[in-house]
Design a protein around this motif. Structure first.
Motif, PDB file in Angstrom:
ATOM      1  N   LEU A 108      -6.550  18.811  22.092  1.00 16.50           N
ATOM      2  CA  LEU A 108      -6.438  18.980  20.651  1.00 16.50           C
ATOM      3  C   LEU A 108      -5.005  18.775  20.173  1.00 16.50           C
ATOM      4  N   GLN A 109      -4.043  19.239  20.952  1.00 13.36           N
ATOM      5  CA  GLN A 109      -2.652  19.053  20.556  1.00 13.36           C
ATOM      6  C   GLN A 109      -2.246  17.584  20.605  1.00 13.36           C
ATOM      7  N   SER A 110      -2.816  16.842  21.557  1.00 20.31           N
ATOM      8  CA  SER A 110      -2.519  15.405  21.599  1.00 20.31           C
ATOM      9  C   SER A 110      -3.107  14.685  20.384  1.00 20.31           C
ATOM     10  N   LEU A 111      -4.250  15.190  19.878  1.00 20.56           N
ATOM     11  CA  LEU A 111      -4.851  14.579  18.691  1.00 20.56           C
ATOM     12  C   LEU A 111      -4.070  14.914  17.429  1.00 20.56           C
ATOM     13  N   ARG A 112      -3.398  16.051  17.406  1.00 22.89           N
ATOM     14  CA  ARG A 112      -2.665  16.456  16.205  1.00 22.89           C
ATOM     15  C   ARG A 112      -1.499  15.530  15.904  1.00 22.89           C
ATOM     16  N   ARG A 113      -1.037  14.777  16.903  1.00 27.34           N
ATOM     17  CA  ARG A 113       0.076  13.868  16.617  1.00 27.34           C
ATOM     18  C   ARG A 113      -0.348  12.746  15.670  1.00 27.34           C
ATOM     19  N   TYR A 114      -1.687  12.481  15.604  1.00 28.96           N
ATOM     20  CA  TYR A 114      -2.158  11.479  14.637  1.00 28.96           C
ATOM     21  C   TYR A 114      -2.160  12.028  13.208  1.00 28.96           C
ATOM     22  N   LEU A 115      -2.067  13.373  13.087  1.00 26.41           N
ATOM     23  CA  LEU A 115      -1.998  13.985  11.761  1.00 26.41           C
ATOM     24  C   LEU A 115      -0.577  14.161  11.274  1.00 26.41           C
ATOM     25  N   GLY A 116       0.418  13.825  12.159  1.00 23.22           N
ATOM     26  CA  GLY A 116       1.812  13.955  11.774  1.00 23.22           C
ATOM     27  C   GLY A 116       2.279  15.384  11.748  1.00 23.22           C
ATOM     28  N   GLU A 129      -9.305  29.091  18.220  1.00 21.26           N
ATOM     29  CA  GLU A 129      -9.875  29.084  16.868  1.00 21.26           C
ATOM     30  C   GLU A 129      -8.853  28.622  15.841  1.00 21.26           C
ATOM     31  N   GLU A 130      -7.589  29.057  15.976  1.00 22.47           N
ATOM     32  CA  GLU A 130      -6.568  28.632  15.029  1.00 22.47           C
ATOM     33  C   GLU A 130      -6.302  27.137  15.145  1.00 22.47           C
ATOM     34  N   LEU A 131      -6.241  26.640  16.388  1.00 22.51           N
ATOM     35  CA  LEU A 131      -6.020  25.204  16.571  1.00 22.51           C
ATOM     36  C   LEU A 131      -7.209  24.415  16.047  1.00 22.51           C
ATOM     37  N   TRP A 132      -8.411  24.935  16.260  1.00 21.85           N
ATOM     38  CA  TRP A 132      -9.639  24.293  15.756  1.00 21.85           C
ATOM     39  C   TRP A 132      -9.626  24.242  14.223  1.00 21.85           C
ATOM     40  N   ALA A 133      -9.235  25.335  13.570  1.00 17.80           N
ATOM     41  CA  ALA A 133      -9.230  25.390  12.105  1.00 17.80           C
ATOM     42  C   ALA A 133      -8.148  24.513  11.503  1.00 17.80           C
ATOM     43  N   SER A 134      -7.044  24.287  12.238  1.00 16.52           N
ATOM     44  CA  SER A 134      -5.939  23.501  11.686  1.00 16.52           C
ATOM     45  C   SER A 134      -6.345  22.073  11.365  1.00 16.52           C
ATOM     46  N   PHE A 135      -7.314  21.531  12.096  1.00 12.42           N
ATOM     47  CA  PHE A 135      -7.758  20.167  11.806  1.00 12.42           C
ATOM     48  C   PHE A 135      -8.410  20.086  10.417  1.00 12.42           C
ATOM     49  N   PHE A 136      -9.116  21.147   9.999  1.00 13.11           N
ATOM     50  CA  PHE A 136      -9.758  21.156   8.687  1.00 13.11           C
ATOM     51  C   PHE A 136      -8.764  21.467   7.565  1.00 13.11           C
ATOM     52  N   LEU A 137      -7.733  22.228   7.909  1.00 17.46           N
ATOM     53  CA  LEU A 137      -6.798  22.670   6.874  1.00 17.46           C
ATOM     54  C   LEU A 137      -5.605  21.753   6.715  1.00 17.46           C
ATOM     55  N   GLU A 138      -5.374  20.808   7.646  1.00 19.89           N
ATOM     56  CA  GLU A 138      -4.176  19.978   7.587  1.00 19.89           C
ATOM     57  C   GLU A 138      -4.473  18.483   7.571  1.00 19.89           C
ATOM     58  N   GLY A 139      -5.679  18.083   7.919  1.00 18.41           N
ATOM     59  CA  GLY A 139      -6.001  16.658   7.915  1.00 18.41           C
ATOM     60  C   GLY A 139      -6.339  16.159   6.535  1.00 18.41           C
ATOM     61  N   PRO A 140      -6.840  14.919   6.430  1.00 18.60           N
ATOM     62  CA  PRO A 140      -7.278  14.374   5.139  1.00 18.60           C
ATOM     63  C   PRO A 140      -8.277  15.307   4.472  1.00 18.60           C
ATOM     64  N   ALA A 141      -7.951  15.760   3.258  1.00 16.05           N
ATOM     65  CA  ALA A 141      -8.701  16.841   2.624  1.00 16.05           C
ATOM     66  C   ALA A 141     -10.116  16.431   2.244  1.00 16.05           C
ATOM     67  N   ASP A 142     -10.294  15.200   1.782  1.00 21.37           N
ATOM     68  CA  ASP A 142     -11.626  14.811   1.328  1.00 21.37           C
ATOM     69  C   ASP A 142     -12.618  14.774   2.480  1.00 21.37           C
ATOM     70  N   GLN A 143     -12.193  14.220   3.652  1.00 16.89           N
ATOM     71  CA  GLN A 143     -13.086  14.169   4.808  1.00 16.89           C
ATOM     72  C   GLN A 143     -13.364  15.571   5.343  1.00 16.89           C
ATOM     73  N   ALA A 144     -12.320  16.420   5.380  1.00 16.63           N
ATOM     74  CA  ALA A 144     -12.517  17.781   5.857  1.00 16.63           C
ATOM     75  C   ALA A 144     -13.494  18.542   4.966  1.00 16.63           C
ATOM     76  N   PHE A 145     -13.367  18.354   3.665  1.00 19.07           N
ATOM     77  CA  PHE A 145     -14.258  19.050   2.726  1.00 19.07           C
ATOM     78  C   PHE A 145     -15.709  18.599   2.898  1.00 19.07           C
ATOM     79  N   LEU A 146     -15.915  17.293   3.029  1.00 18.71           N
ATOM     80  CA  LEU A 146     -17.280  16.798   3.175  1.00 18.71           C
ATOM     81  C   LEU A 146     -17.903  17.262   4.484  1.00 18.71           C
ATOM     82  N   VAL A 147     -17.122  17.269   5.580  1.00 22.21           N
ATOM     83  CA  VAL A 147     -17.668  17.737   6.857  1.00 22.21           C
ATOM     84  C   VAL A 147     -17.972  19.228   6.787  1.00 22.21           C
TER      85      VAL A 147
END
Length: 826
Positions: free
Chosen positions: A32-40, A84-102
């Motif tokens: 998950l941490q390796s994937l977060r580098r794509y979120l900047g 859980e915190e790392l899991w939630a960070s993808f929804f709270l920090e990534g592209p908002a429209d995609q996170a909201f729809l998912v």
């Protein structure tokens, strides 16, 4: 193939495989941490092109994978909630429209209730509280309009505005407070403000932006009835931001201009209600009414003529907004013309509610205060013509509130339209409404100069020129007062007028034919009302004259509609029709019974016919009905009140004799015997009864008793039973009973309980009305059939009232048991 896209795709596929299959917490968290580098979000960020590729193509896939792995065991792979915190960070920090729809997709697809559903709901609440909804909407403000973009916006729009409904349906009693409409829509208003601030900042930086998506969100929220919640947050902040700031004003204008037409009415009505005054409304709307036909229709037609729910501050804001700009003032002049035309329309006076007439009158007075002399002078002739026509129509009305509206508006409007002429003055009662309307007439500076606002108008009712002269008369006013005391009426006792009623004698008809003419051809509504009130008494007083026109009267009364607000109209019409039927029973009853099955009658009219026939039969069956009916008629010119017929001394003597008289009979009644006389219904019962039975099974185009019109069929059964009961011991009772039992037998299995209750009541009426000897001699087979059916109903019918009525009818049959024994049992 693009090497950037290929590298990102391979990294995502490997990560998805690990997340789906691994149970090693350390391995999962490193993935998950390796994937977060794509979120900047890490120190070692991926190149911008890889970040863009990941966000555009693969981010939703990763989120769906994370949702699929969500479970208590999976989150416990690492202690202290790290995973859980790392899991939630993808929804709270990534592209908002995609996170909201998912998030919305996972909530709608999760089982209810479940751990995953509640976890995703709480994460969505964190998403909202973190301000991510602003990011969702801001992302749509810079996108280019294309098919894919429009589809995404439509999906987002539905989910953003419908979020409380979606979450409420899924969570039911577990719904979080953040998703309550009263909490969510104010939050949405705050987020819209944040996006508008970002748009303004972008425009200052020279970047292009669109507020179309925000307009759609605003419109859809208002259509859902949430104007107060969202505009209650937006309008106060925009009021401050638009003051002296042209850029903010232009953004607000564009925001409202882009609202879809289907939502324009809801948005404008909400803004008019929320804006504290016309100045603020003008800053928020600009010249919208000159650019949008829909907005112009709503502001100048819908809110003024088709609705009358706006409060006075709303109405003043609306008309003040039209008056604040030279481009909008022609619409105000046109609105005044149409308001005056509607106010004076005789048809509108008769058919619109009084509350709406007051609303139009107030709007008219407000318009007059905003227009200047030059604008009024240009249309003076047209406006005065409409005013005079309207005043005439209102003063001719029989309703005092309508006349008073005409007087108030006439005083104010004439002073504004024709200030150099003699002022109109009326005498009317002053109340709170009068004071409110006169306060609305206080002139305001018009756009073309304060000097053209017009003279003061319409002094408060009750002030007279004499009073003004006395007030300005100087020292000699005291001497005039002293002289007037010589002729003072203060010592006179006022005459008691508390019991006086309104005079109605001037137009009261004196003959039955006069009533008939007034009800059919008169345009004088006061005379029409008086004729309706006097008709019953004249019919009972003049039976011979009534019989000459009885059928015409019955036809007119049957089709009579309420043309004015007559108190007790339905009762007056019904009593008059009953009186006509009692006076000429054979012809009128047969006519009404035939009309019951005729074309072009409403169900209400058909039930009125049944009521009239039953009431008239009841009147005729009473002993001495015609004599009593004549006594109920209008007294003649020389007659005295009934109270004066017995002198007081005679009553005293009779009371003394009654007290000193000894009566030896203890059981008998000491009162007077009931009045005796022939049953007048005996001779005409057949005219009431048999025509009603002839065509019950023959449907017509608009009337089907055996089809949808079950209510009327039930009323028919009850009416026939009542007519049967009123024909007790008459010669026609046997054929009536035989026909009624056949009617009951044909409908005994009807599915409607109300109809069955009517049929059971009809059977009881037959048993009570036909003598026992006649029943046994003439109707033995019918009695046996009725007995078997009643026993079945008493045991098996689903309706409790039907069972009770069947038992009562069986008890009546039990009284004939001894005579029924020779008959074979069913």
């Amino acid at each position: 193939m693009d090497p950037v896209a290929s590298a990102v795709r391979l990294a995502v596929q490997e990560a998805v495989h690990i997340l789906s299959s691994s149970e090693d917490g350390g391995h999962i968290i490193s993935t998950l941490q390796s994937l977060r580098r794509y979120l900047g979000e890490t120190e070692t960020q991926a190149p911008p092109e890889e970040q863009e590729e990941f966000s555009r193509t693969h981010f939703s896939t990763i989120l769906r994978c994370l949702v699929g792995k969500l479970s208590p065991d999976w989150l416990d792979l690492l202690p202290d909630g790290q995973l859980e915190e790392l899991w939630a960070s993808f929804f709270l920090e990534g592209p908002a429209d995609q996170a909201f729809l998912v998030l919305m997709e996972s909530i709608e697809g999760a089982a209810s209730p479940s751990f995953r559903l509640m976890k995703m709901a709480r994460l969505l609440a964190r998403f909202l509280s973190a301000g991510r909804m602003a990011a969702v909407m801001e992302g749509q403000c810079g996108q280019q309009a294309g098919p894919a973009s429009r589809l995404l916006q439509e999906t987002l729009l539905t989910r953003v505005v419908g979020l409380p409904d979606h979450l409420g349906n899924r969570l039911q009693r577990e719904t979080l407070a953040a998703f309550f409409p009263q909490n969510y829509f104010p939050l949405l208003g705050e987020e819209v403000l944040r996006v508008l601030q970002a748009v303004v900042d972008s425009l200052r930086g020279g970047l292009d932006c669109s507020v179309s998506f925000l307009s759609q969100v605003l419109g859809k929220a208002c259509v859902h009835g949430r104007q107060k919640e969202i505009l209650g947050v937006l309008v106060p902040r925009l009021t401050v931001l638009t003051q002296g700031n042209c850029l903010w004003q232009r953004v607000c204008w564009r925001l409202v201009e882009c609202v879809p037409d289907r939502a324009m009415e809801a948005v404008l009505k909400g803004l008019v209600e929320a804006a504290p005054g016309p100045e603020v409304l003008s800053r928020l709307l600009g010249n919208l009414v000159t650019k949008s036909k829909k907005a112009q229709f709503v502001m100048t037609q819908k809110l003024l003529f088709l609705q009358y729910s706006c409060s006075m501050p709303m109405l003043q804001s609306l008309l003040g907004y039209l008056a604040m700009d030279s481009q909008r003032r022609p619409l105000l002049v046109q609105a005044l013309k149409e308001l005056l035309e509607t106010w004076g329309s005789s048809s509108a006076i008769r058919h619109t509610p009084l509350e709406q007439q007051r609303y139009v009158s107030k709007a008219l007075l407000i318009c007059l205060t905003h227009l200047g002399e030059a604008e009024l002078r240009a249309s003076r002739d047209e406006l005065l013509a409409s005013l005079m026509e309207g005043v005439k129509s209102r003063l001719d009305s029989s309703l005092p509130p309508v006349r008073r509206l005409g007087m108030i508006v006439a005083e104010v409007a004439s002073a504004r339209l024709h200030p150099e002429g003699p002022p109109l003055k009326f005498q009317y009662e002053e109340d709170e409404l009068t004071r409110e309307m006169l306060a609305l007439a206080v002139p305001r500076p018009a756009a073309d100069g304060p000097s053209e606002a017009g003279p003061p108008v319409a002094p408060v009712s009750g002030e007279s020129p004499d009073q003004e002269t006395v007030d300005s008369g100087g020292p000699q006013a005291g001497w005039e007062g002293s002289d007037s005391e010589l002729d003072s009426d203060d010592e006179l006792v006022p005459y008691d007028m508390s019991g006086d009623g309104e005079q109605r004698g001037s137009k009261t008809p004196a003959y039955v034919r006069d009533c008939l003419e007034a009800l059919t051809a008169s345009e004088d509504w006061e005379r029409w009302e008086e004729a309706l009130r006097a008709l019953e008494g004249l019919v009972l007083k003049s039976p011979a004259a009534t019989r000459e026109v009885s059928l015409e009267l019955a036809k007119v009364l049957l089709h009579l509609e309420e043309k004015t607000a007559v108190a007790g109209f339905e009762r007056l019409r019904q009593r008059a029709l009953v009186a006509v039927t009692v006076t000429d029973p054979a012809r009128v009853a047969e006519y009404l019974a035939v009309q019951f099955y005729a074309l072009n009658y409403s169900l209400r009219q058909r039930m009125d016919i049944l009521d009239v026939l039953a009431l008239a039969a009841q009147e005729l069956s009473r002993p001495g009905c015609l004599g009593k009916a004549a006594q109920r008629g209008s007294p003649g010119p020389g007659s005295q009140p009934s109270g004066a017929a017995v002198p007081a001394w005679k009553a005293v003597v009779e009371e003394r004799v009654r007290r000193k008289t000894r009566r030896f009979c203890k059981q008998g009644s000491t009162g007077r015997a009931a009045a005796a006389g022939p049953n007048e219904f005996n001779a005409v019962a057949g005219y009431f009864f048999f025509p009603l039975l002839q065509r019950f099974d023959r449907p017509v185009v608009t009337f089907d008793l055996l089809g949808d019109d079950q209510l009327v069929l039930g009323r028919l059964a009850h009416t026939l039973g009542a007519l049967m009961y009123l024909a007790v011991n008459t010669a026609v009772a046997v054929p009536m009973g035989k026909a009624l039992l056949e009617f009951v037998w044909a409908l005994r299995f009807h599915g409607d309980a109300y109809v069955r209750r009517g049929l059971l009541s009809a059977v009881s009426s037959v048993l009570l009305s036909v003598p026992a000897e006649w029943l046994l001699a003439d109707l033995p087979d019918e009695l046996l059939e009725a007995r078997s059916w009643l026993a079945d109903v008493a045991e098996q019918d689903a309706d409790e009232d039907c069972r009770l009525l069947a038992v009562k009818a069986l008890l009546l049959l039990e009284k004939l048991r001894d005579r029924l024994l020779p008959l074979s049992s069913p």
